[in-house]
Motif scaffolding. Structure first.
Motif, PDB file in Angstrom:
ATOM      1  N   MET A 125     -13.560   9.853   0.718  1.00  0.00           N
ATOM      2  CA  MET A 125     -12.995   8.651   0.090  1.00  0.00           C
ATOM      3  C   MET A 125     -13.474   7.403   0.842  1.00  0.00           C
ATOM      4  SD  MET A 125      -8.988   7.587  -0.413  1.00  0.00           S
ATOM      5  CE  MET A 125      -8.675   9.058  -1.396  1.00  0.00           C
ATOM      6  N   ARG A 126     -14.014   6.451   0.104  1.00  0.00           N
ATOM      7  CA  ARG A 126     -14.501   5.246   0.767  1.00  0.00           C
ATOM      8  C   ARG A 126     -13.335   4.318   1.105  1.00  0.00           C
ATOM      9  NH1 ARG A 126     -17.498   1.370  -3.703  1.00  0.00           N
ATOM     10  NH2 ARG A 126     -15.649   0.676  -4.799  1.00  0.00           N
ATOM     11  N   PRO A 127     -13.437   3.544   2.218  1.00  0.00           N
ATOM     12  CA  PRO A 127     -12.360   2.629   2.582  1.00  0.00           C
ATOM     13  C   PRO A 127     -12.215   1.492   1.590  1.00  0.00           C
ATOM     14  CG  PRO A 127     -14.279   2.313   3.989  1.00  0.00           C
ATOM     15  CD  PRO A 127     -14.545   3.535   3.171  1.00  0.00           C
ATOM     16  N   ALA A 128     -10.997   0.948   1.486  1.00  0.00           N
ATOM     17  CA  ALA A 128     -10.736  -0.160   0.572  1.00  0.00           C
ATOM     18  C   ALA A 128     -11.347  -1.449   1.094  1.00  0.00           C
ATOM     19  CB  ALA A 128      -9.219  -0.313   0.386  1.00  0.00           C
ATOM     20  N   HIS A 129     -11.353  -2.478   0.246  1.00  0.00           N
ATOM     21  CA  HIS A 129     -12.008  -3.738   0.597  1.00  0.00           C
ATOM     22  C   HIS A 129     -11.389  -4.389   1.829  1.00  0.00           C
ATOM     23  CE1 HIS A 129     -14.454  -3.477  -2.885  1.00  0.00           C
ATOM     24  NE2 HIS A 129     -13.500  -3.735  -3.764  1.00  0.00           N
ATOM     25  N   ARG A 130     -10.050  -4.400   1.926  1.00  0.00           N
ATOM     26  CA  ARG A 130      -9.404  -5.096   3.038  1.00  0.00           C
ATOM     27  C   ARG A 130      -9.748  -4.459   4.390  1.00  0.00           C
ATOM     28  NH1 ARG A 130      -3.212  -6.696   2.426  1.00  0.00           N
ATOM     29  NH2 ARG A 130      -4.240  -7.914   0.759  1.00  0.00           N
ATOM     30  N   PRO A 131      -9.661  -3.127   4.537  1.00  0.00           N
ATOM     31  CA  PRO A 131     -10.081  -2.533   5.812  1.00  0.00           C
ATOM     32  C   PRO A 131     -11.546  -2.794   6.142  1.00  0.00           C
ATOM     33  CG  PRO A 131      -8.773  -0.971   4.566  1.00  0.00           C
ATOM     34  CD  PRO A 131      -9.042  -2.123   3.652  1.00  0.00           C
ATOM     35  N   VAL A 132     -12.389  -2.830   5.129  1.00  0.00           N
ATOM     36  CA  VAL A 132     -13.811  -3.115   5.368  1.00  0.00           C
ATOM     37  C   VAL A 132     -13.982  -4.522   5.935  1.00  0.00           C
ATOM     38  CG1 VAL A 132     -16.035  -3.534   4.231  1.00  0.00           C
ATOM     39  CG2 VAL A 132     -14.712  -1.484   3.678  1.00  0.00           C
ATOM     40  N   ALA A 133     -13.307  -5.507   5.327  1.00  0.00           N
ATOM     41  CA  ALA A 133     -13.412  -6.886   5.800  1.00  0.00           C
ATOM     42  C   ALA A 133     -12.852  -7.032   7.212  1.00  0.00           C
ATOM     43  CB  ALA A 133     -12.671  -7.823   4.844  1.00  0.00           C
ATOM     44  N   LEU A 134     -11.710  -6.404   7.457  1.00  0.00           N
ATOM     45  CA  LEU A 134     -11.084  -6.485   8.782  1.00  0.00           C
ATOM     46  C   LEU A 134     -11.953  -5.821   9.841  1.00  0.00           C
ATOM     47  CD1 LEU A 134      -8.546  -7.411  10.295  1.00  0.00           C
ATOM     48  CD2 LEU A 134      -7.541  -5.165   9.831  1.00  0.00           C
ATOM     49  N   THR A 135     -12.503  -4.677   9.512  1.00  0.00           N
ATOM     50  CA  THR A 135     -13.367  -3.970  10.460  1.00  0.00           C
ATOM     51  C   THR A 135     -14.624  -4.773  10.756  1.00  0.00           C
ATOM     52  OG1 THR A 135     -12.556  -1.835   9.670  1.00  0.00           O
ATOM     53  CG2 THR A 135     -14.635  -1.839  10.870  1.00  0.00           C
TER      54      THR A 135
END
Length: 205
Positions: free
Chosen positions: A1-11
């Motif tokens: 499962m790919r990570p959602a947009h918010r975790p991607v931006a935060l990371t």
């Protein structure tokens, strides 16, 4: 499962901040020869690749996130330098810093997308894992060119060996099968020559 947009931006933002700060700390406190890795632009490119690898899918998300991370890492590095050893704060917006941010955008886009390719099919699963190996091999080639130069002492030999070893390790970790690893390593070699030429054209010596 790919990570959602918010975790991607935060990371991307937090990861870039940590990359810059930890890179400076690495240079300052880790002894030779591994401390020299802190001066490696290839290591930053590999960080962008594994960000894309973590994102899994969506090349646009991977490209933008990786580019943001590398851009954030540049001022974070100089902030750490100012706080830890009293460097000038003006370095944050000096032309060399802006140039490194520009290179960060280019590397982030290329290697971020490459990270998603490593999870793809067909040519993507060969070219993707080849990219982190190729950039480390290319930087190793720069070091090999310096062997015998009295200005560098024994540093180039160790730096080249470490980068080549890390390049092989990066390909192994980014590939899923031994067959894929073999093809990716073979692909990384000509890409490394192209990368070496790009380094030289970019003013790296």
């Amino acid at each position: 499962m790919r990570p959602a947009h918010r975790p991607v931006a935060l990371t991307a933002v937090l990861g870039g901040f940590l990359l810059g700060v930890l890179d400076f700390i690495w240079i300052k406190y880790v002894p030779y020869p591994f401390g020299n890795l802190g001066n490696s632009s290839a290591v930053w490119a590999v960080a962008a690749f594994f960000f894309g690898f973590w994102v899994r899918s969506g090349w646009l998300r991977a490209a933008v996130g990786a580019a943001v991370g590398l851009v954030v890492a540049v001022p974070s590095y100089y902030v750490a330098a100012a706080l830890i050893q009293g460097d000038e704060w003006a370095v944050l917006w000096a032309p060399p810093s802006l140039l490194w941010m520009f290179f960060g955008v280019l590397a982030g886009v290329l290697f971020g997308i490459g990270g998603t390719w490593a999870r793809g099919r067909g040519w993507q699963q060969i070219l993707g894992p080849a990219l982190p190996g190729a950039v480390l091999f290319a930087e190793g080639g720069l070091e090999i060119r310096r062997i015998g130069d009295p200005n560098y002492g024994n540093d180039p030999l160790w730096d080249a060996l470490i980068r080549i070893t890390l390049g092989v390790l990066a390909v192994v970790l980014a590939s899923r099968t031994n067959r894929q690893r073999a093809f990716a390593l073979a692909t990384a070699l000509p890409l490394a020559l192209a990368g070496l030429a790009a380094f030289l054209l970019g003013g790296f010596r």
